[in-house]
Write a protein that holds these residues in place. Structure first.
Motif, PDB file in Angstrom:
ATOM      1  N   UNK A   1       0.832  -1.210   0.000  1.00  0.00           N
ATOM      2  CA  UNK A   1       0.000   0.000   0.000  1.00  0.00           C
ATOM      3  C   UNK A   1       0.866   1.258   0.000  1.00  0.00           C
ATOM      4  N   UNK A   2       1.964   1.240   0.759  1.00  0.00           N
ATOM      5  CA  UNK A   2       2.884   2.376   0.804  1.00  0.00           C
ATOM      6  C   UNK A   2       3.374   2.711  -0.607  1.00  0.00           C
ATOM      7  N   UNK A   3       3.767   1.696  -1.353  1.00  0.00           N
ATOM      8  CA  UNK A   3       4.277   1.918  -2.706  1.00  0.00           C
ATOM      9  C   UNK A   3       3.180   2.356  -3.666  1.00  0.00           C
ATOM     10  N   UNK A   4       2.092   1.602  -3.708  1.00  0.00           N
ATOM     11  CA  UNK A   4       1.024   1.885  -4.677  1.00  0.00           C
ATOM     12  C   UNK A   4       0.312   3.202  -4.382  1.00  0.00           C
ATOM     13  N   UNK A   5      -0.084   3.412  -3.131  1.00  0.00           N
ATOM     14  CA  UNK A   5      -0.783   4.654  -2.791  1.00  0.00           C
ATOM     15  C   UNK A   5       0.164   5.847  -2.844  1.00  0.00           C
ATOM     16  N   UNK A   6       1.416   5.628  -2.457  1.00  0.00           N
ATOM     17  CA  UNK A   6       2.403   6.704  -2.538  1.00  0.00           C
ATOM     18  C   UNK A   6       2.606   7.175  -3.974  1.00  0.00           C
ATOM     19  N   UNK A   7       2.673   6.244  -4.921  1.00  0.00           N
ATOM     20  CA  UNK A   7       2.813   6.616  -6.329  1.00  0.00           C
ATOM     21  C   UNK A   7       1.588   7.380  -6.819  1.00  0.00           C
ATOM     22  N   UNK A   8       0.404   6.938  -6.427  1.00  0.00           N
ATOM     23  CA  UNK A   8      -0.828   7.616  -6.855  1.00  0.00           C
ATOM     24  C   UNK A   8      -0.909   9.024  -6.266  1.00  0.00           C
ATOM     25  N   UNK A   9      -0.534   9.179  -5.001  1.00  0.00           N
ATOM     26  CA  UNK A   9      -0.562  10.502  -4.371  1.00  0.00           C
ATOM     27  C   UNK A   9       0.486  11.404  -5.009  1.00  0.00           C
ATOM     28  N   UNK A  10       1.658  10.860  -5.306  1.00  0.00           N
ATOM     29  CA  UNK A  10       2.710  11.659  -5.942  1.00  0.00           C
ATOM     30  C   UNK A  10       2.271  12.144  -7.320  1.00  0.00           C
TER      31      UNK A  10
END
Length: 95
Positions: free
Chosen positions: A32-41
């Motif tokens: 989730x850190x990777x996937x959601x972080x990419x989407x937020x970025x």
């Protein structure tokens, strides 16, 4: 082909969701850190389904992890009973 399943029991609504092991929980949060972080970025916010209190707690923890990693506050808010929204400052939900 028929397979016999031993020691398998149906989980009914009385039992609730099956808890994750500590290792599974760590892997879920890392994903989730990777996937959601990419989407937020990419766009400053993202929405993710959260149907249980455990899923909501997991998303709040991921929001804290992203805040610590970036040094920028990440807001985690409930959109409705089925979804959470994670956003950067300036992209939060309006009242």
């Amino acid at each position: 082909m028929i397979r016999d399943l031993y020691n398998v029991h149906a989980v009914g609504p009385d039992y609730g969701p099956t808890p994750l092991t500590p290792d599974e929980e760590q892997r879920a949060r890392a994903t989730l850190f990777t996937e959601l972080g990419n989407a937020i970025a990419d766009r400053g916010w993202t929405r993710f389904p959260a149907h249980s209190p455990e899923e909501r707690r997991r998303l709040v923890a991921v929001g804290r992890m992203l805040s610590e990693h970036w040094g920028i506050p990440v807001t985690v808010e409930a959109e409705d009973e089925c979804a959470m929204r994670l956003s950067l400052t300036g992209h939060a939900l309006s009242a």
